[in-house]
Design a protein around this motif. Structure first.
Motif, PDB file in Angstrom:
ATOM      1  N   LYS A 135      -0.759  -2.453   1.279  1.00 59.54           N
ATOM      2  CA  LYS A 135      -0.396  -1.569   0.166  1.00 59.54           C
ATOM      3  C   LYS A 135      -0.705  -2.185  -1.206  1.00 59.54           C
ATOM      4  N   ASP A 136      -0.969  -3.493  -1.276  1.00 59.22           N
ATOM      5  CA  ASP A 136      -1.446  -4.033  -2.541  1.00 59.22           C
ATOM      6  C   ASP A 136      -2.708  -4.866  -2.302  1.00 59.22           C
ATOM      7  N   VAL A 137      -3.409  -5.156  -3.394  1.00 57.53           N
ATOM      8  CA  VAL A 137      -4.720  -5.781  -3.270  1.00 57.53           C
ATOM      9  C   VAL A 137      -4.626  -7.157  -2.608  1.00 57.53           C
ATOM     10  N   ASN A 138      -3.569  -7.905  -2.945  1.00 57.88           N
ATOM     11  CA  ASN A 138      -3.434  -9.260  -2.403  1.00 57.88           C
ATOM     12  C   ASN A 138      -3.315  -9.268  -0.886  1.00 57.88           C
ATOM     13  N   SER A 139      -2.373  -8.465  -0.403  1.00 60.70           N
ATOM     14  CA  SER A 139      -2.182  -8.442   1.052  1.00 60.70           C
ATOM     15  C   SER A 139      -3.416  -7.853   1.743  1.00 60.70           C
ATOM     16  N   ALA A 140      -4.050  -6.881   1.105  1.00 59.48           N
ATOM     17  CA  ALA A 140      -5.262  -6.305   1.688  1.00 59.48           C
ATOM     18  C   ALA A 140      -6.324  -7.384   1.842  1.00 59.48           C
ATOM     19  N   ARG A 141      -6.387  -8.271   0.846  1.00 56.59           N
ATOM     20  CA  ARG A 141      -7.374  -9.362   0.918  1.00 56.59           C
ATOM     21  C   ARG A 141      -7.069 -10.295   2.104  1.00 56.59           C
ATOM     22  N   ILE A 142      -5.755 -10.581   2.292  1.00 56.60           N
ATOM     23  CA  ILE A 142      -5.371 -11.462   3.416  1.00 56.60           C
ATOM     24  C   ILE A 142      -5.779 -10.824   4.752  1.00 56.60           C
ATOM     25  N   VAL A 143      -5.467  -9.547   4.893  1.00 58.09           N
ATOM     26  CA  VAL A 143      -5.779  -8.861   6.154  1.00 58.09           C
ATOM     27  C   VAL A 143      -7.287  -8.805   6.367  1.00 58.09           C
ATOM     28  N   HIS A 144      -7.995  -8.503   5.280  1.00 59.23           N
ATOM     29  CA  HIS A 144      -9.460  -8.386   5.386  1.00 59.23           C
ATOM     30  C   HIS A 144     -10.081  -9.695   5.835  1.00 59.23           C
TER      31      HIS A 144
END
Lengths: 478, 395
Positions: free
Chosen positions: B311-320
């Protein structure tokens, strides 16, 4: 005594010295004999010469009956041709008889070609683009695909979008109610598309819609729509086509499209819900049942066999108890009315084998109809009327139509087996067994008449079945 | 529909068995058509004795096996269809051949079908393929029927012992469970590609669905028994048949085969099963701290929580960073689709709207961190269009 003689012989070794002279004697004797044997050979030659002469004579006599003589002698030609002509005539008449038998002996294979293979061009059905759901879909699609879409026609764009979402099953997750126009369009795509995936997904979605929203039913296909689709698939009335269709001769062009499966599935779902939406009238259900039942006769639809039977069961069960009382007889009458070859009548009746009570009932009624329809019979309504038909038959007479008798026997078996009438009426049971016995015992296994052995075998099998099923009295007395 | 009562069914008896089997006798019959006619008369006769009529009786074992051999023999499409239909009817009314077949086959039907590559299938004559398909379809159907019967009883009696006779559970237990499951998944994928490629009268797809149903049923049992264990804390002994959790098997099977997973997620029907697979695989990939922060209970994860992980850019980066681009897109799209399909309500609710919004945000975040996401996977694009449309129509 013997052993003493033997010992004496062994002690006396004079025989060892004697042996050369003893040997020479038989050789000379043997040579003499051989010269004698030569003479006997000559004698034998003479003897066989005489014998051959007589054999030749006999052979010539025999050859007058057989036409393929190589060394014909002039004086015998006249006599031979006379006898040959007689023999040929005999062979000819025999051949004729055998062929006459053989032609009817060849049991026709069941099957009707119901689909002519000429698919009518589907009437185009455009998707209404002013529909709010379609509008919203198109807008979202344009937003999501960032590349600018070429100015293609709005309608095509919308259609391909809806097809894509339908084929991938997204409409099943779509929490927005679709209107009838859109559902009708999807139904139309399901029925006419060449795309397997789209067809199956559309069927899933429409069945799902029917299950959750049965009140909104104006898009549900009526009998008229269904028969229209069948005609578009190339459905032709069975009586206009020849009966003999072999499985191998069918190419993919002559098969109805695979969409038929989805149509049947949707029909099943809609029939299961009939008590809720009340969309189909009783007459509609009857017509649909007759139409679907006839499908089981088309060999090109074998792959749908289980589906056809299942949908027929559901169609019959969709009738209420009151409706069923009227409809059962009417459906059977309609099915029996179509002009069919008797082998197809039997196949159709047997196709109704089922665990469901209503199918059993329909099969029984239909068997009775066909029994009466087989040439030469008036209407038959009860067990005694049926048995009196058999009582008239004397299998020993030369003019018996064993073909008809065979099919009558099969139909009678289906009817009697599905009834309790034989359990209640011992007399009828005995009469039936008596008939089976007379067929079984009085027809010889080498009877050349067409269908005779078929009747005999069937009768002896049925005899066993009925005797096992109704054990008790000693039937031998009958 | 109970397998427990069929033991006492009277059968047709020795005399009729002899008479019926005599119909199959081919001594002295040379014409192939006549032989087929005789086989057809045999099937008709068994139908008449065991299914039709006012008092049908069970077939004897010999007769039953003879019918199965006709299907197995794969002679012609008429015979295949007729014997298949008869076997199904017999299985519904009486008892199936499952126990007999089990000894004869073991795992053969599964192994056999995976060995048969797609090219080989294409080469086969059409009726040969139909015959094989019908045979497997019959096997799957009776396995399914067997499971349903035991499972119904299990739900009432609530004792694990009763499931120990269930064929499906016995099949997926012990050391062979993992390779077997993998071959089943391969088969599903193979069947669904075959079905999509060619017009083969829908049968491949039906077969693939039956196979999926079996896997799903096995999972169903796991879920049900888990609830039971929760409900009765006294129970401590671990049943050996369930020592290997089925869900764990899923994750092991897919750990190194993401391509297969992608295919399967797009062809699988059951949304609950699909969600479980996605969640288990997703949890395995993402870092533990993120999972601990966003997911309250890993055993009862929701799609909303899955999307919250992006739901936020930071966590999206981790998942990606830890997951494959395509696989992630298919995960999100399939979870969204399955979740909506799974909710019973047919109208748009607040939860649905939230889910649509969360999906939109997740993809926006992913697109902002990597150019890989500019050209979306078709499934993801379809998910976004659906979400957008529902949001537009909701307001």
């Amino acid at each position: 005594m013997v052993s003493a003689d033997f010992d004496a012989m062994m002690e006396d070794d004079s025989w060892l010295q004697d042996s050369p002279t003893r040997l020479s004697e038989p050789v000379s004797k043997h040579l003499k004999k051989r010269s004698k044997a030569c003479n006997i050979d000559e004698l034998l030659k003479d003897h066989y010469k005489d014998k051959n002469r007589s054999l030749d004579r006999e052979a010539k006599r025999f050859k007058t009956f057989v036409s393929d003589s190589e060394d014909s002698e002039d004086e015998e030609v006249q006599q031979k041709t006379h006898k040959e002509v007689q023999f040929e005539k005999l062979v000819e008449t025999c051949e004729k008889q055998v062929h006459a038998g053989g032609a009817t002996l060849e049991v026709p294979r069941w099957g009707e070609r119901l689909f002519s293979g000429q698919m009518c061009k589907e009437s185009p059905m455009p998707l209404k683009v002013d529909n709010p759901v379609v509008q919203a879909l198109v807008t979202s699609k344009r937003q999501c695909s960032y590349e600018s879409t070429e100015p293609e026609k709005e309608e095509q764009f919308a259609e391909s979008l809806v097809e894509e979402l339908l084929a991938t099953g997204w409409f099943l997750s779509f929490k927005v109610k679709l209107d009838n126009d859109m559902l009708s369009w999807m139904f139309h795509r399901m029925v006419f598309t060449n795309d397997n995936t789209l067809e199956k997904a559309a069927c899933d979605f429409l069945c799902h819609t029917l299950e959750i929203d049965f009140l909104n039913c104006s898009w549900i296909p009526s009998y008229k729509t269904i028969s229209g689709i069948f005609e578009a698939y190339g459905y032709a009335r069975p009586q206009t086509l020849d009966y003999h269709t072999s499985e191998g001769s069918l190419n993919s062009q002559e098969r109805p499209p695979h969409n038929l499966g989805s149509l049947l599935r949707l029909l099943m779902t809609s029939m299961k819900q009939r008590h809720l939406h009340k969309f189909h009238t009783r007459e509609d259900v009857e017509d649909i049942a007759v139409l679907i039942a006839s499908l089981s006769l088309d060999r090109s639809l074998l792959c749908f066999g289980v589906l056809i039977k299942e949908s027929l069961e559901i169609i019959l069960n969709s009738l209420t108890q009151d409706e069923w009382h009227i409809s059962c007889e009417r459906i059977a009458t309609c099915m029996a009315m179509v002009d069919r070859h008797v082998v197809n009548c039997l196949k159709l009746t047997r196709a109704l084998h089922s665990r469901e009570d209503r199918m059993k009932r329909l099969q029984s009624v239909l068997a009775l109809h066909f029994f009466a329809k087989i040439p030469g019979e008036k209407e038959v309504s009860g067990v005694w009327e049926m048995l009196s038909v058999f009582r008239k038959t004397d299998v020993k007479r030369t003019v018996v139509d064993f073909g008809n008798l065979y099919y009558q026997m099969c139909m009678a078996d289906i009817w009697l087996w599905s009834n309790t009438v034989l359990a209640l009426d011992k007399g009828a049971l005995e009469a039936w067994l008596h008939f089976l016995k007379s067929c079984s015992f009085q027809i010889s296994s080498t009877d050349w008449r067409p269908y005779a052995t078929k009747v005999r075998n069937q009768a002896s099998y049925l005899l066993q079945v009925y005797q096992c099923h109704y054990p008790g009295d000693d039937y031998e007395e009958t | 529909m109970s397998v427990l009562v069929v033991e006492d069914q009277p059968d047709i008896g020795q005399v009729l068995e002899d008479n019926v089997l005599a119909l199959l006798d081919t001594v002295g019959v040379k014409n192939a058509e006549d032989i087929e006619d005789d086989k057809m008369s045999f099937i008709e006769a068994v139908y008449a004795l065991c299914i039709a009529g006012s008092q049908p009786k069970a077939p004897t074992r010999n007769v039953h096996e003879a019918v199965f051999h006709l299907l197995e023999g794969n002679h012609s499409s008429v015979l295949n269809m007729a014997s298949y239909s008869l076997l199904i009817d017999i299985a519904e009314d009486f008892v199936s051949l499952l126990n007999d077949l089990q000894e004869a086959f073991g795992q053969k039907p599964w192994a056999q079908s995976t060995e048969m590559g797609s090219i080989e299938m294409e080469k086969c004559l059409s009726h040969k393929v139909t015959g094989l398909i019908l045979k497997f379809q019959y096997l799957f159907k009776i396995v399914e029927h067997d499971f349903q019967c035991w499972f119904q009883a299990y739900k009432v009696i609530k004792k694990d012992e009763i499931m120990s006779d269930c064929y499906l559970l016995r099949l997926f237990q012990g050391s062979n469970a993992k390779p077997l499951l993998e071959s089943v998944f391969n088969l599903i994928a193979l069947l669904s590609t075959l079905w999509k490629g060619e017009d083969k009268s829908l049968s491949f797809q039906e077969l693939s669905l039956s196979l999926q149903a079996l896997v799903e049923m096995r999972l169903l049992y796991d879920l049900e028994s888990k609830q039971l264990v929760h409900a009765s804390p006294r129970k401590t002994r671990v049943d050996p048949s369930r020592s290997l959790n089925f869900m764990e098997l899923f994750t092991i099977a897919f750990q190194f085969n993401k391509e297969l997973l992608k295919t399967l997620l797009q062809v699988m029907e059951d949304s609950e099963c699909k969600l479980k697979i996605i969640f288990a695989n997703f949890l395995k990939d993402i870092p533990k701290p993120l999972a601990a922060e966003r997911i309250s209970d890993p055993n009862n994860m929701t799609t909303q929580e899955l999307l919250d992980c992006l739901k936020d850019v930071n966590s999206a980066r981790i998942v990606h960073r830890v997951s494959d681009c395509d696989v992630l897109q298919v995960f999100l799209a399939s979870a969204f689709k399955a979740d909506l399909r799974h909710t019973k309500s047919h109208h748009m609710e607040q939860a649905t709207i939230e889910l649509c919004k969360a999906l939109k945000t997740a993809f926006q975040n992913l697109q902002s961190i990597s150019k890989e996401f500019n050209d979306l996977h078709p499934a993801a694009r379809q998910a976004l269009v659906t979400a957008e449309t529902m949001l537009a129509l909701a307001t």
